[in-house]
Structures are given as structure tokens and as C-alpha cells.
Design a protein around this motif. Structure first.
Motif, PDB file in Angstrom:
ATOM      1  N   PRO A   9       0.863  -1.176   0.000  1.00 47.19           N
ATOM      2  CA  PRO A   9       0.000   0.000   0.000  1.00 47.19           C
ATOM      3  C   PRO A   9       0.904   1.232   0.000  1.00 47.19           C
ATOM      4  CG  PRO A   9      -0.523  -1.461   1.853  1.00 47.19           C
ATOM      5  CD  PRO A   9       0.728  -1.981   1.230  1.00 47.19           C
ATOM      6  N   ASP A  10       0.623   2.175  -0.873  1.00 47.46           N
ATOM      7  CA  ASP A  10       1.420   3.398  -0.987  1.00 47.46           C
ATOM      8  C   ASP A  10       1.537   4.046   0.396  1.00 47.46           C
ATOM      9  OD1 ASP A  10       2.469   5.856  -1.467  1.00 47.46           O
ATOM     10  OD2 ASP A  10       1.122   6.371  -3.118  1.00 47.46           O
ATOM     11  N   ILE A  16      -5.629   1.187   5.631  1.00 46.68           N
ATOM     12  CA  ILE A  16      -5.108   0.857   4.302  1.00 46.68           C
ATOM     13  C   ILE A  16      -6.215   0.499   3.330  1.00 46.68           C
ATOM     14  CG2 ILE A  16      -2.755   0.247   4.938  1.00 46.68           C
ATOM     15  CD1 ILE A  16      -3.560  -2.602   5.114  1.00 46.68           C
ATOM     16  N   GLU A  17      -7.444   0.545   3.825  1.00 45.93           N
ATOM     17  CA  GLU A  17      -8.580   0.293   2.943  1.00 45.93           C
ATOM     18  C   GLU A  17      -8.568   1.351   1.833  1.00 45.93           C
ATOM     19  OE1 GLU A  17     -12.187   1.904   4.095  1.00 45.93           O
ATOM     20  OE2 GLU A  17     -12.870   1.424   2.073  1.00 45.93           O
ATOM     21  N   ALA A  18      -8.741   0.919   0.614  1.00 46.46           N
ATOM     22  CA  ALA A  18      -8.800   1.815  -0.556  1.00 46.46           C
ATOM     23  C   ALA A  18      -7.459   2.482  -0.879  1.00 46.46           C
ATOM     24  CB  ALA A  18      -9.877   2.886  -0.413  1.00 46.46           C
ATOM     25  N   PRO A  47      -4.112   2.510  -2.736  1.00 44.66           N
ATOM     26  CA  PRO A  47      -3.636   1.745  -3.892  1.00 44.66           C
ATOM     27  C   PRO A  47      -2.305   1.053  -3.597  1.00 44.66           C
ATOM     28  CG  PRO A  47      -3.239   4.081  -4.207  1.00 44.66           C
ATOM     29  CD  PRO A  47      -4.026   3.955  -2.939  1.00 44.66           C
ATOM     30  N   LYS A  55       1.336  -0.189  -4.818  1.00 44.32           N
ATOM     31  CA  LYS A  55       2.306   0.163  -5.847  1.00 44.32           C
ATOM     32  C   LYS A  55       3.661  -0.432  -5.504  1.00 44.32           C
ATOM     33  CE  LYS A  55       4.341   4.383  -4.457  1.00 44.32           C
ATOM     34  NZ  LYS A  55       4.796   5.663  -4.908  1.00 44.32           N
ATOM     35  N   ARG A  70      -5.477  -9.835  -9.623  1.00 47.45           N
ATOM     36  CA  ARG A  70      -5.410  -8.821 -10.678  1.00 47.45           C
ATOM     37  C   ARG A  70      -4.467  -7.687 -10.279  1.00 47.45           C
ATOM     38  NH1 ARG A  70      -8.344  -6.274 -14.170  1.00 47.45           N
ATOM     39  NH2 ARG A  70      -8.592  -4.589 -12.691  1.00 47.45           N
ATOM     40  N   LYS A  71      -4.532  -7.337  -8.997  1.00 42.93           N
ATOM     41  CA  LYS A  71      -3.740  -6.179  -8.577  1.00 42.93           C
ATOM     42  C   LYS A  71      -2.244  -6.428  -8.704  1.00 42.93           C
ATOM     43  CE  LYS A  71      -6.674  -3.333  -5.786  1.00 42.93           C
ATOM     44  NZ  LYS A  71      -7.377  -3.235  -4.530  1.00 42.93           N
ATOM     45  N   LYS A  75       3.248  -5.088 -13.733  1.00 39.89           N
ATOM     46  CA  LYS A  75       3.326  -4.504 -15.078  1.00 39.89           C
ATOM     47  C   LYS A  75       4.069  -3.162 -15.047  1.00 39.89           C
ATOM     48  CE  LYS A  75      -0.259  -3.753 -17.921  1.00 39.89           C
ATOM     49  NZ  LYS A  75      -1.655  -3.892 -18.351  1.00 39.89           N
TER      50      LYS A  75
END
Lengths: 315, 429, 91, 259
Positions: D11-12, D25-27, D29, D31, D64-65, D71
Motif C-alpha cells: 500500500p502506498d 489501508i482500505e482503498a 492503492p 504500488k 489482478r492487482k 506490469k
């Protein structure tokens, strides 16, 4: 007899660990061993004994020069075996942190690095360290027969330590390092050692220009302290990177930390939260820095700092 | 030049809604969002009217991460020393599918972006588009940094400022006369406290609007929406009004003063401010909506000026979602016909004309002009409160009959030439 | 709560370059109302000692109000570059 | 030179906020860690100078995340990605992660240089690189601020407490980098679009010969809360001179000045 083993390439940090280690060892019925490795090891042995070590394992093997993590880990693993070490306390310097994982792996141990608080709770060690970029403190326990903790310098004090026997032991070590030193040189320019400074003036974005930082210098001079800064000032290249305090720089524990023009984002304050006294000068009364300060002045630093400097002259 | 079928500029509700429809139908779509995630640059006052859009993508609204369905509507007229609140608590607001929900964009938009991904659309966050590429009078793609990417159609859903649409000649530069500044604090409060303070059943929410002293008589008002465990408390003020005011009140102070008012202070007591945000709002109405499509592009959401401030209902997000939906449908038709020219995309504007979007904006044609009436934000809120004060007053001497008391107030504050003139203007609302 | 403290609650990813640039000539000679000084909800505009307009763009909420309200169009205003600027978490 | 960069998605940390002392840390993103990006940038530069390829390796629960965040590494310039799918990745301790990484590296056809950031953006323990180095029996250098290929060795400059060291390690070797080593590139749109077609392999623990049971954590986190500061919070008021007077007097009384 099983032991608690302490080691840091920084003798002062090792002494702090030996002093506190002695308390732990007594509670757990362990002896205290210390390791002194590399250049100057023999000289450090007496200090370690005075700080609480019963035995000091000393080696100045050339493979330990510059403390390469691979050979230091081999040396410490051999010493730990000889001392039947159940707990290893390392100094969480850059070298110590690098060593911690490697040694723990050799010992099959769990390890915690950057420890800034270590206590025995019901006979078990509980270590505290920062997580989430300094926003939180995690309290961790380590399972297993052997535990490794890399403790930040100045977490403990070696003052008033009970001396140990300090018996010097010269272990037979088989060492080799895969690392070749090409060059070692002292740091250039205005190198400062923030983690050793007793008084630090922290400067931040409240200063409008690089030239204005001379106010911070004057304040540091009046306090006989040194200047540290937030990461952003180093990013502007107003000050060198070795001045950064906080997550991406030094973690300090001075007697006095005086922040000037610093709002108090956690990425910075994590580097000073162990200061004995925190003071702040900031124009914004709601700046988060005041929530962690003992003393504060809400005001324009361009007026307040000269006044404080003047007043300090007559102390 | 690399090429994809459709590029959507902006991962807000308009852009994502278009992308969802396109990706769902198998079109190749790439959404470029400049924030670290969809919703990171977006601000809402707080409420989405779901009723108008429930028919589009019905599967989505069942599971969307809304905050609270609005079960209570409150409007507070604030005068000097008195205020009057009208409150509607109706089962109809939440019976069956609720009419509206409070929302937090960081959550809602991120979720919708994930849904687009699940449909096979590509959402690229942290990617700012620098230019819309034009060739022979046609939009042919975008430039981001040094990369130029072509597209059959570009959905321009960049938001209110039109930093891309204006230089490309697709829409006018935003004018201060048609725009308001909205800004707010998100204040954290436990769910139970929110429900107690607004008399809500667990999980239900309230929406409260404030007129009058909040903006010091300038066009605008205050708003308060209850989220799950926070409230959004903010101010909307006309940009032109702020400048014309002449007293040069610093905008951010309005909110601070609003919070300190005796009517508001107890509502936010004990709360922790967690975020401060601001955004521009298009309020020009139908008269300022540009042409919505052309060769190789469509405009959607705020970039198209699709929002409506009707004083008691403030809408924009539902228009954004509807415009995105219709944009997707039009592009799919264009794709089937192999014609991405203006003619091929014309069904977009036609669909919006047939839908609530342009119909409601047309109905509200007179609103922006009416909003210019200064008395609306200064005298009337005070007058309403004075009227009710009279009605409820029992003085030392004999009390006049109720009707007489009320009539006196009406005569004093409402039956005046200026007011009648305003009423004449209001007949068109 | 003052405005600096409010901005302190927000997440800003700071670029090294400003995304708002003031054309000083135009600002000083053409502008009559200096609206940016009071319309900005983050209170980022200030006159320096030499009465030149400055903008503390680091705390920009990216609302665009200053750009819209600047009559002489003295602002070169763009959004911050990719991956920079304010990132709202709950708005 | 075949380079493996170990990366971790988190989590950022800048987006994590504290509510009632708990991190929210909910929501937030996910990275790549900032330092991981420095390591990737280093790898790309070394590859571009010395040839070879860059593999981004991560240990995570495949979803997916993680596929999207990995990527980012490909968009920056890694040639391939390997995700070791461990459903229990979130609860692994540093020894566990190191075990997985070491096993995955052994399965790769080649690895001359292993690069890491000096710490992860959430826990920052710095343990994993040295544990991996030990498991693989290779030399390591931490805190590098310059890394160059030098024939069949790697040359690193690093900044330690009082000195600058330049060191040479025979390959294979492990190196961790600090943030000042470079400015990680922001991937261009074109590179992001092309990243999707670069090879990404997903390996299970069984694929690399590991059993989840062998990875039981040795560390247990008892709590993770924001610190409670026990400070005096005395703010001096009055004129500047009065403030300075009271302030300095307080410092004297505390014994931190004027001794």
C-alpha cells in the motif's frame, strides 16, 4: 553456560548493548559475551568488559577489515556457537542491518532490525520498530531457539553499567570474503554525524531561501549543536544528504531537538521521536510538530530565531 | 503511430462509464487518468442521484461502494441571528431502491475503474494527457509526454477545466460567470454519532444544504452530507460573485466561519478533519453546453458542462454517468457503421436530448439567471427566518392572530417590488 | 484550524517544477483586482516584499479557480505532471 | 548480464493515514516500493550498458492487482516478470520471503546480479537481501549509490556512516541500493501499453520445490499502532522577546543548554 551475545562495529553502540544485555541476561540466567571484530578490536575489548561483557571474543583477522557482511557473519556464527548464544544483539547501523539478515539466516533465527525498544515481557523479548514509513510502531516477538535483534544506537545507555569480567577470548576463525575493497575514503565536504550530536537544530521548508539557512546555523552555533534538515531541503540541494533526518536519513536521539520551520510530517519526525526534549518554532499553531513537542513558539522564525540566539548568548 | 479504437481522457465517472460500456461490448478502450488512481483528483460535494441512471448498467449499482442512502433532506435558511430548517424525512426516499446516495469519489471511482478492467478495458492511472491531436479538422488521438497514440474516437472526459478541449477548439475556456468553487472538509465521526445527530436509522444518511449567511450573501451555499464514518462539510460559492463582492473575503475563511456558526459547531463536534479538497463546478446550464461531438470525439461529464444546480438538488455525477453511457452507445453504433465522423457520432447528442440529461438542463434553462439574484442568498434566508420568528413569538402584550402575524411578515419582506420582480423571474423555474 | 494545517492533511506528491507560472509583467501591470489572493481555497497566492505575486504551488488542490478568475490571463496553468500533485483519499 | 530485481508491492505509504492509532489501508492503492523502483532503474541502466536482461521477481498472492503492479516494472523496462504465487504471502516473515526468492532464483536459467531496494516501503527491515545472499552463498553489498558492471564483477560505491567505499564483488552477487542512486524513470504511455505483451510467469511454491509448511514465520507482530507521544506541549506566548526568554529559560531548566 548459554550466553547473550552483543556485537557492533561501533564500540559505543556495542557497549550500550552490553550494558542493557547484562540486565536481560541476568533476568534470563544467561552470561554476556561480546564480539570485537576487525581493526581496533583489541582496543575495544576493555571497554566492552567495563560495559558488562563477561567474555569478549576478539579477532583482527584481515578478512574482517571493513566489516564485510559475509565474513563478519561467518565469524559471529562461529562465536555464537562457541558461546552457545541464545540471543544476539547487534547495532542497527547500516553495517549492522546488513549483517543481521545474513547472521540470522546462518543461525536459523528470526530477526528484527531497526529496533528502538526492547523489553522482556514474561521472559520473552518484545521488540518495537517503526512500520509504514514511520507512521506506526510494530511490536514483534521472535520464536525459535535463537533470536537476533539489531538495535538502533542510543536506544540504551551504557552509563552506570555494571562491569563484567571482560575475559578476552581469541577464537579460531576460518574466514574469507568475496568482497574486494577498491577504495575507502572519508566523506567529503561538510560531513556531520547527526546520530552522535547531543543538540540538533532541524530546518525545513519554513525557510524561504537557501541563504536564510544561516539563521539555522547561528542557532545551532549558539546551542553548540549541529544542523539537520528535512528531506525536501536536501532535494532542493540546499543541504547535503547526510543532513537528512527521518525515514530517508538519520534516526537521531539527541538531548535536544529544536525544529525550525518544520511542519512535522511523520517521515521526518520518525527520526527525532527518541529525542529527550523536542522543541519547535513554527508560524502555524496547528502544525503537527507541536503535537510532539515539549516546548514550542508559535511565530515567524525570522523574528523568533534571532531573539532566541541573542538570549542564548547570555546563558 | 500506435492506435487503439477508443481513448478515454479522464478516469472520472463520465470516462469510466463510457469505458465500461465500450469494454463490455468488446471494443478496445484505454482510459488515461492523471491521478494515482481513478478518483484521486476528484471531488464531490457528496451525493449521487442513482434513480435517473439505474437503468444504465443496472448490475453495477447494486454493488457499488456507496456511503449511505439519503433518507433525510434538510434545507437551512440562515439569517443573522436566526435560521429555519425544512426537513423532509420520507420513506419514499429509501423505500425500494433509494433515490440517492452519499459517495466518496476515491472509493467509487476506484471501484468503477476495477469494473472497467474486469470487462477488459485498460485503465492507466498516473498518466496525464498533454494534448488532443488534430489532423484535418478531426481529433485523431492524444499526446502524453512524447508518446502520440491514435484512436478512432477520443472520449474527452477531462473534467471542468477543459485544459485539452479548449486548445483543441472543442469547447470554450471556462468563464468565471459560469463556474463556482466548491470546497470541503471531510470530518471523521463514528457511524453511531452520525446517526444520532441526524436522527438516522443505522446505515441511512442525510443531506443538508445551507443558504444565507454561509456565503455572506454571495451566490452559493453550504452543504453537508453524511458518509459512512465521516461527513463532507463544505461551501460552494460563485467565482464571479466572489470577485464582484468587493470585500475580498478569502474563500477558505468562509468554510472556517461556517464551521464556527452555532448551528454547525455541534454537528461537527468531536470530529477529526481528515482531508481538505476543492474543485471547480460548471454552473452555466444548458446555454453553455458546447457541441457534444465532432469528427473523432465526444465530450462527456463536466468537460461538457453537464451539471445542474437547482438550489435544492445539485446534480452532476448522474449526468456524467449518463453521458458516458450514451457516448459508449453512440461509439458502438459508429463502430458498427465504420463511421467515426461527426455524422457517425451524432446519435450521442440525440440520445442526450432524448434523455433526462439535456431535458433537465433545458427545464432549468432559467436557473443560472435566477441564481444571479443577490436577494436569494442574502435577504430571503433572513426573511424566512424572521417570518417564522414572528409566527412563533409570544410577546408581553396581546398576541395578534396567527394569520395576521404571518401576513405581516409576508408583507414586510416579500411583497416588495424587488421581490415581485424576482417572483416574476422565478415563474420560469 | 488554519489553512496550512488543512493542507497538511492532504497527500501531495511534489514535483520539482511548478505547474503554475505567473507572468509577472502581465500580473503587475494589467491586473486590477488580484483576485487570486482571495479566491484560492488553499490561500496559495501571496505578494512578496517587492509586491510581486508568488504562488506556493506545492499545496495546490488543482481546482483551477485562480486560472478561471485571472482576468489578464497571467497564469500559465497546467495540471502537475503524471504521478504528481494532490491525491485525494476521501473526497 | 542477467539481472534479477526483487520487487514488492505495498500500500502506498504516503496514502496510508492513521485513525485512532490504526493505519487505514482500505482503498489505498498498491504500488511498487519507491526503493524497488531505484533498484529497477539501476538494473535497466546496467543492462543497457552491459547487455543481458532484467527479470522482475516478486512474491505475492496472485490477483489482478499484483499483475497490474508488476506490469509497472515491465513498463519501466524489465524484460520479464516472475510472480511466485503464495496465497500466504502476506503473512510470510523475512526468512520465508528469502527462502522463496532464493528458490525462484535457482529455478531461473541465469542470475548474475540480484538487485534490491535497501528496504521495503512498508516494513523496511532490510533483512531479505542479506538472507537471500546467505542462502545463495553469494557476497552482498548494501546501500549502493553507484553500481556498474566491471567484467565478471560488479563495482559499487556506497556511503556508510563515515566513509565512502568502493567495492568490487565477483558475480553472482547481491546488491541493495539507496534512493539517491538515481531518479527512477516514469514509464511512458507507449511502454505501459507494450508492457502487457512482455512475458510474465506465475510460479507456484511447488514449481520451485517449496512447501508452504516450511515457511512458517518466526516473527509474530503483536501490534502495529501509531505511537503515543508523551510530551509536555508547552507553547510560549507573548512578544517575541518574551517568548525567547521563556523558551531559553525552559531549556536551561531542562539542563539541555548552559551546562
Amino acid at each position: 553456560m548459554a550466553d547473550l551475545l552483543v556485537y557492533s562495529e561501533k564500540t559505543q553502540a556495542a557497549c550500550e548493548l552490553a550494558a542493557k544485555g547484562r540486565e536481560f541476561a541476568q533476568a534470563l540466567g544467561l552470561g554476556v559475551s561480546a564480539a570485537a571484530l576487525g581493526e581496533g578490536a583489541a582496543a575495544a575489548a576493555a571497554e566492552l568488559g567495563a560495559a558488562g561483557a563477561d567474555r569478549v571474543f576478539v579477532s583482527e583477522d584481515p578478512a574482517l577489515e571493513g566489516w564485510p557482511a559475509d565474513s563478519v557473519a561467518v565469524a559471529l556464527a562461529q562465536i555464537a556457537a562457541e558461546a552457545d548464544a541464545k540471543v544476539v544483539l547487534l547495532g542497527s547501523t547500516r553495517r549492522g542491518k546488513e549483517l543481521a539478515g545474513r547472521l540470522a539466516e546462518k543461525l536459523g533465527a528470526g530477526a528484527v532490525t531497526d529496533v528502538n525498544g526492547l523489553e522482556l515481557e514474561g521472559g520473552e523479548f518484545v521488540a518495537a520498530r517503526y512500520a509504514f514509513a514511520g507512521a506506526t510502531v510494530a511490536r514483534e516477538k521472535v520464536a525459535g531457539d535463537v533470536k537476533v535483534f539489531a538495535v538502533m544506537p542510543k536506544t540504551f545507555s551504557s552509563e552506570g553499567a555494571t562491569a563484567g569480567a571482560g575475559t578476552v577470548v581469541t577464537p579460531a576463525l576460518e574466514l574469507a570474503t568475496g568482497m574486494k575493497v577498491v577504495e575507502r575514503r572519508a566523506k567529503e565536504g561538510d560531513a556531520v554525524s547527526l546520530d552522535a550530536a547531543p543538540r540538533i537544530v532541524g530546518v525545513g521548508r519554513g525557510f524561504a531561501t537557501r541563504e536564510d539557512l544561516s539563521l539555522g546555523d547561528q542557532l545551532a552555533e549558539a546551542l553548540e549543536g549541529v544542523v539537520g534538515c528535512t528531506k525536501s531541503l536536501a532535494d532542493f540541494q540546499w543541504l547535503g544528504e547526510d543532513r537528512i533526518i527521518g525515514l530517508s536519513g538519520a534516526k537521531t536521539a539527541p538531548d535536544l531537538y529544536l525544529s525550525v520551520g518544520i511542519s512535522g510530517q511523520v517521515q521526518h519526525t520518525v527520526g527525532v521521536s527518541s529525542a529527550k526534549l523536542i522543541a519547535a518554532i513554527n508560524k502555524d499553531k496547528d502544525a503537527p510538530i507541536f503535537q510532539m513537542a515539549d516546548y514550542g513558539i508559535v511565530g515567524d522564525l525570522y523574528e523568533v530565531v534571532p531573539a532566541v540566539v541573542e538570549r542564548l548568548k547570555v546563558v | 503511430m500506435e492506435k487503439v479504437e477508443c481513448i478515454v481522457v479522464g478516469g472520472g465517472l463520465a470516462g469510466l462509464s463510457a469505458a465500461y460500456g465500450l469494454a463490455g461490448a468488446g471494443a478496445e478502450v484505454m482510459v488515461l487518468e492523471r491521478g494515482d488512481y481513478a478518483g484521486a483528483k476528484n471531488v464531490t460535494g457528496g451525493r449521487l442521484y442513482v434513480s435517473p441512471i439505474r437503468g444504465f448498467y443496472p448490475e453495477l449499482w447494486e454493488e457499488a461502494p456507496f456511503e449511505r442512502p439519503v433518507a433525510r433532506e434538510l434545507i437551512t435558511m440562515m439569517g443573522d441571528g436566526a435560521h429555519t430548517t425544512f426537513e423532509l424525512a420520507s420513506d419514499h426516499l429509501v423505500a425500494g431502491p433509494p433515490q440517492s446516495y452519499t459517495v466518496v469519489r476515491a472509493r467509487l471511482d476506484q471501484w468503477l475503474a476495477e469494473k472497467v478492467g474486469e470487462k477488459g478495458g485498460m485503465v492507466v492511472p498516473g498518466m496525464k494527457v498533454d494534448e488532443l491531436l488534430r489532423k484535418d479538422g478531426r481529433i485523431v488521438g492524444i499526446r502524453a509526454g512524447e508518446d502520440e497514440i491514435g484512436a478512432d474516437v477520443v472520449v474527452v472526459a477531462e473534467g471542468v477545466l477543459r485544459l485539452l478541449a479548449e486548445p483543441a477548439g472543442l469547447a470554450a475556456r471556462p468563464d468565471e460567470k459560469d463556474h463556482a468553487l466548491g470546497y470541503k472538509e471531510v470530518i471523521e465521526l463514528p457511524a453511531g454519532v452520525i446517526e444520532d445527530r441526524w436522527n438516522l436509522n443505522p446505515g441511512e444518511g442525510a443531506a443538508q444544504l445551507f443558504l444565507g449567511t454561509v456565503t455572506d450573501g454571495m451566490m452559493g451555499g453550504g452543504f453537508l452530507y453524511t458518509n459512512k464514518e465521516s461527513i463532507s462539510l463544505g461551501v460552494v460559492v460563485g467565482m464571479h460573485a466572489m470577485k464582484a463582492d468587493g470585500r475580498e473575503i478569502e474563500s477558505h475563511q468562509l468554510l472556517e466561519r461556517f464551521k464556527e456558526l452555532p448551528q454547525i459547531k455541534p454537528l461537527v463536534a468531536g470530529g477529526t478533519v481528515a482531508e481538505y479538497s476543492a474543485h471547480a463546478i460548471p454552473e452555466g446550464g444548458i446555454a453553455k453546453v458546447p457541441r457534444l461531438y465532432g469528427d473523432g470525439y465526444v465530450l462527456a461529464g463536466d468537460a461538457a458542462g453537464l451539471s445542474l444546480n437547482a438550489l435544492v438538488t445539485v446534480r452532476g455525477m448522474d449526468f456524467a454517468i449518463a453521458s458516458g453511457y450514451h457516448a459508449a452507445q453512440a461509439m458502438l453504433r459508429a463502430k458498427a457503421a465504420g463511421d467515426f465522423s461527426a455524422a457517425g457520432l451524432a446519435s450521442y447528442e440525440a440520445a442526450l436530448r432524448d434523455s433526462f440529461v439535456l431535458k433537465d438542463l433545458e427545464t432549468a434553462r432559467a436557473y443560472p439567471q435566477f441564481m444571479e439574484v443577490p436577494r436569494l442568498f442574502r435577504q430571503y434566508p433572513t426573511a424566512v427566518s424572521r417570518l417564522f420568528e414572528d409566527v412563533f413569538t409570544v410577546g408581553p402584550g396581546p398576541t395578534p392572530p396567527l394569520v395576521k402575524k404571518a401576513w405581516r411578515g409576508v408583507k414586510r419582506d416579500f411583497l416588495r417590488p424587488s421581490t415581485l420582480q424576482d417572483a416574476w423571474l422565478a415563474r420560469k423555474l | 484550524m488554519n489553512i496550512d494545517a488543512k493542507l497538511g492533511l492532504d497527500v501531495f506528491k511534489l514535483d520539482k517544477e511548478p505547474h503554475i507560472v505567473i507572468a509577472q509583467e502581465v500580473c503587475a501591470t494589467v491586473c486590477t483586482n488580484r483576485a487570486c489572493l482571495y479566491v484560492c481555497p488553499a490561500d496559495l497566492y501571496e505578494l512578496d516584499d517587492a509586491k510581486r505575486m508568488t504562488v506556493n504551488w506545492e499545496g495546490c488542490l488543482e481546482c483551477g479557480t485562480c486560472m478561471i478568475c485571472c482576468e489578464p490571463r497571467a497564469l500559465t496553468w497546467s495540471y502537475p505532471r503524471s504521478q504528481f500533485g494532490v491525491q485525494y483519499r476521501m473526497s | 548480464m542477467d539481472i534479477v530485481v526483487c520487487v514488492k508491492t505495498n500500500p502506498d505509504p504516503q496514502m496510508v493515514r492513521i485513525k485512532d492509532r490504526e493505519p487505514v489501508i482500505e482503498a489505498v492503492p498498491f504500488k511498487l516500493g519507491d526503493l524497488d523502483k531505484n533498484a529497477l532503474e539501476t538494473a535497466i541502466q546496467v543492462r543497457d550498458a552491459a547487455g543481458g536482461k532484467v527479470v522482475a521477481l516478486t512474491v505475492a498472492e496472485t490477483n489482478r492487482k499484483i499483475k497490474e503492479t508488476i506490469k509497472d516494472a515491465l513498463a519501466m523496462g524489465a524484460d520479464e516478470a516472475v510472480i511466485v504465487d503464495d496465497p500466504a504471502a502476506a503473512t510470510l516473515d523475512q526468512a520465508g520471503v528469502a527462502t522463496v526468492i532464493a528458490a525462484a532464483v535457482k529455478k531461473l536459467p541465469a542470475c548474475d546480479l540480484l538487485l534490491f531496494g535497501e528496504g521495503s516501503s512498508d516494513n523496511y527491515t532490510g533483512q531479505v537481501p542479506s538472507r537471500v545472499a546467505e542462502k545463495l552463498g553469494v557476497p552482498q553489498v548494501g546501500y549502493a549509490r553507484k553500481v556498474e558492471a566491471a567484467g565478471d564483477a560488479v563495482r559499487c560505491e556506497r556511503s556508510m556512516d563515515e566513509m565512502i567505499e568502493t567495492l568490487e564483488l565477483p558475480l553472482p552477487a547481491a546488491v541493495t541500493v539507496v534512493s539517491e542512486i538515481n531518479e527512477p524513470r516514469i514509464p511512458s504511455l507507449m511502454h505501459i501499453m507494450k508492457a502487457g505483451s512482455k512475458p510474465t510467469q506465475v510460479w507456484s511454491l511447488a514449481d520451485i520445490g517449496l512447501d508452504a509448511g516450511a515457511l512458517a514465520p518466526k516473527q509474530e507482530v503483536l501490534s502495529n499502532l501509531a505511537e503515543e507521544q508523551d510530551r509536555k506541549h508547552i507553547v510560549f506566548e507573548g512578544t517575541v522577546a518574551e517568548q525567547a526568554e521563556a523558551f531559553v529559560n525552559a531549556l536551561v531548566k531542562e539542563g539541555v543548554v548552559g551546562r
